[in-house]
Motif scaffolding. Sequence first.
Motif, PDB file in Angstrom:
ATOM      1  N   ARG A 219       0.819  -1.203   0.000  1.00 20.26           N
ATOM      2  CA  ARG A 219       0.000   0.000   0.000  1.00 20.26           C
ATOM      3  C   ARG A 219       0.854   1.255   0.000  1.00 20.26           C
ATOM      4  O   ARG A 219       1.924   1.293   0.586  1.00 20.26           O
ATOM      5  N   LYS A 315      -9.614 -13.302   7.098  1.00 20.37           N
ATOM      6  CA  LYS A 315      -9.898 -11.892   6.862  1.00 20.37           C
ATOM      7  C   LYS A 315     -11.396 -11.681   6.986  1.00 20.37           C
ATOM      8  O   LYS A 315     -12.186 -12.278   6.253  1.00 20.37           O
ATOM      9  N   ASP A 319      -9.973  -4.536   6.069  1.00 20.10           N
ATOM     10  CA  ASP A 319      -8.875  -4.126   6.940  1.00 20.10           C
ATOM     11  C   ASP A 319      -8.918  -4.803   8.310  1.00 20.10           C
ATOM     12  O   ASP A 319      -8.286  -4.323   9.254  1.00 20.10           O
ATOM     13  N   ILE A 320      -9.641  -5.907   8.445  1.00 19.37           N
ATOM     14  CA  ILE A 320      -9.782  -6.582   9.738  1.00 19.37           C
ATOM     15  C   ILE A 320      -9.414  -8.054   9.568  1.00 19.37           C
ATOM     16  O   ILE A 320      -9.940  -8.744   8.694  1.00 19.37           O
ATOM     17  N   GLY A 358      -6.795  -4.806  13.261  1.00 17.79           N
ATOM     18  CA  GLY A 358      -7.186  -3.900  12.189  1.00 17.79           C
ATOM     19  C   GLY A 358      -5.979  -3.151  11.664  1.00 17.79           C
ATOM     20  O   GLY A 358      -5.026  -2.897  12.405  1.00 17.79           O
ATOM     21  N   ARG A 359      -5.995  -2.802  10.392  1.00 18.84           N
ATOM     22  CA  ARG A 359      -4.903  -2.035   9.787  1.00 18.84           C
ATOM     23  C   ARG A 359      -5.518  -0.919   8.942  1.00 18.84           C
ATOM     24  O   ARG A 359      -6.163  -1.191   7.923  1.00 18.84           O
ATOM     25  N   TYR A 360      -5.299   0.305   9.381  1.00 16.18           N
ATOM     26  CA  TYR A 360      -5.888   1.449   8.701  1.00 16.18           C
ATOM     27  C   TYR A 360      -4.788   2.461   8.399  1.00 16.18           C
ATOM     28  O   TYR A 360      -3.973   2.788   9.265  1.00 16.18           O
ATOM     29  N   PHE A 361      -4.786   2.979   7.158  1.00 20.39           N
ATOM     30  CA  PHE A 361      -3.759   3.908   6.704  1.00 20.39           C
ATOM     31  C   PHE A 361      -4.421   5.183   6.182  1.00 20.39           C
ATOM     32  O   PHE A 361      -5.455   5.141   5.518  1.00 20.39           O
ATOM     33  N   ARG A 362      -3.801   6.292   6.512  1.00 17.61           N
ATOM     34  CA  ARG A 362      -4.254   7.583   5.993  1.00 17.61           C
ATOM     35  C   ARG A 362      -3.022   8.455   5.790  1.00 17.61           C
ATOM     36  O   ARG A 362      -2.504   9.049   6.737  1.00 17.61           O
ATOM     37  N   TRP A 365       0.038   8.326   8.175  1.00 16.34           N
ATOM     38  CA  TRP A 365      -0.431   7.820   9.465  1.00 16.34           C
ATOM     39  C   TRP A 365      -0.906   6.378   9.341  1.00 16.34           C
ATOM     40  O   TRP A 365      -1.445   5.974   8.321  1.00 16.34           O
ATOM     41  N   ARG A 366      -0.701   5.638  10.417  1.00 18.15           N
ATOM     42  CA  ARG A 366      -1.231   4.275  10.509  1.00 18.15           C
ATOM     43  C   ARG A 366      -1.786   4.052  11.906  1.00 18.15           C
ATOM     44  O   ARG A 366      -1.196   4.481  12.903  1.00 18.15           O
ATOM     45  N   SER A 368      -3.240   0.652  14.097  1.00 20.46           N
ATOM     46  CA  SER A 368      -3.400  -0.803  14.078  1.00 20.46           C
ATOM     47  C   SER A 368      -3.956  -1.267  15.427  1.00 20.46           C
ATOM     48  O   SER A 368      -3.199  -1.672  16.317  1.00 20.46           O
TER      49      SER A 368
END
Length: 495
Positions: A219, A315, A319-320, A358-362, A365-366, A368
């Motif tokens: 990503r 999965k 993202d989970i 969970g894995r979230y990206f913006r 920034w991350r 988890s």
Amino acid sequence: MSPCRLQRAGQRPGADCSVQPGDTVVLRFTITNNSGQSLLSASFTDNLSAVIPGLTAIGLPANNVCNGSGTLSGTTTLTFSAPGPNVLANGASCSFSVTLQVPLTATAGSFQNTSSAITGDLQDETSYTGTSASDALDIIVGMVPTTTSQIRNFLLDRADLLTIEDPLLTPHLNGVGANNDNGIQLTLTDGGSQIAFAARLSQMARASQGHGGPMRGRRSGAMALGYAGPDAAATPPFDIWVKGVFKAYETDIGAKRREGDYSIVYVGGEYRLRPTLLIGLLSQFDRIDETGGSPSMPFTTSGEGWMVGPYAVGKLAPDIYFQLRAAWGQSDNEINPVGAFVDSFDTTRWLVSGKIEGRYFRGPWRISPIAGLIYYEDEQESYTDSQGNFIAGQTISLGRLTFGPQLAYRQALGEGRHLEVFAEPRGVWDFDFDNYIVNGAALGSDEFRGRVDSGVIIGGPGGLRFQMSGFVDGLGSGDFEAYGVKGRLRIRLNR
């Protein structure tokens, strides 16, 4: 006179002498004539009160000792007298014993018994002075509760270490190596040190085929600690992985300091049923060596064991991710509870665990968030120790819930280098736990406590990564606190 030998009644002569208050012990003397001529008379004394107050001889006086030539008398002070005319020829020896009563008021420790020098007359009518004799008497107070509590504390230490190292398997679904940390790692803290390694067959195969460059499907803006990894389609359906950890630790509960070494190796094989689900079989092999106690009464405990069982990783949403694991196994252990003798005992153990991540990206920034639940139980079998004491079996358990997010910000530095700052607040809830036993008192920590880790990561080309972080543990707990600094260096085994 040769050194006297102390032995517990019923043991063979020369056996280690470890007794409890109220026991009887056999004190044995051997006199050897190395003077070069016949010994016509001999005598010596032994002050038992100087060894342990209240230590007394029973069954005296004894006549015709030392080949029928002497007598042994006394209660708190032993007196040997052989007036002759002929006690021992040159090169000859004699032995005799007396039973001693250890007082109930005796305290634990190792006590030295030393007799006076032996004196006598030789055949040429000259006086002779020989040597004194000495040996140690070990007093063990409360042997059964001492051993039982040491085994319990050892099993609890192992439970804590084993559950802490429960591996994170969710990155495997994306073809990322064991715990997303392929390579060699060195971690140093104020409470010990750790060396870890991890490798994955599929990644080594790709490296050998020249596909070790930048991972596809990564990503944009993904972090070193939480990137999505290569496409699942590029990962073979069957894979084998291995991970190992060596850790040195110290713990201090109730002023009873213990330190030890702990090592564990995981070997797993897994099969991908579909891009969002894999199943596997995981084996683990662990060893722990622990020492503690005081200089006068040290103890050591060690154990090695295995566990094996299935796991699944899936999965739930884009993202989970989740993982489930169960394992069963056994261990072989040894204990030296007072530094005087070694016994062995066996245990049977099992665990179940689950994690959700969970894995979230913006942008850079991350976040988890991750929560883990594990329950572990270890059952010690009863046994009879080498001193004839029955040590009852016992079972310890630990149920633990951990939860919290990892927050990270990553900044590219150019030329393949990057800087990452992270913070990881975590809650730890021990909903089922057993207390340590120290000096007969139950000691433990609160059911809930908080922990915060934070630090920086500097990454370089080829997977080189250096991490420096600190942690504070025991937040909100009145019984437990810990803090430290960690340094970690990672070098990839395959690129």
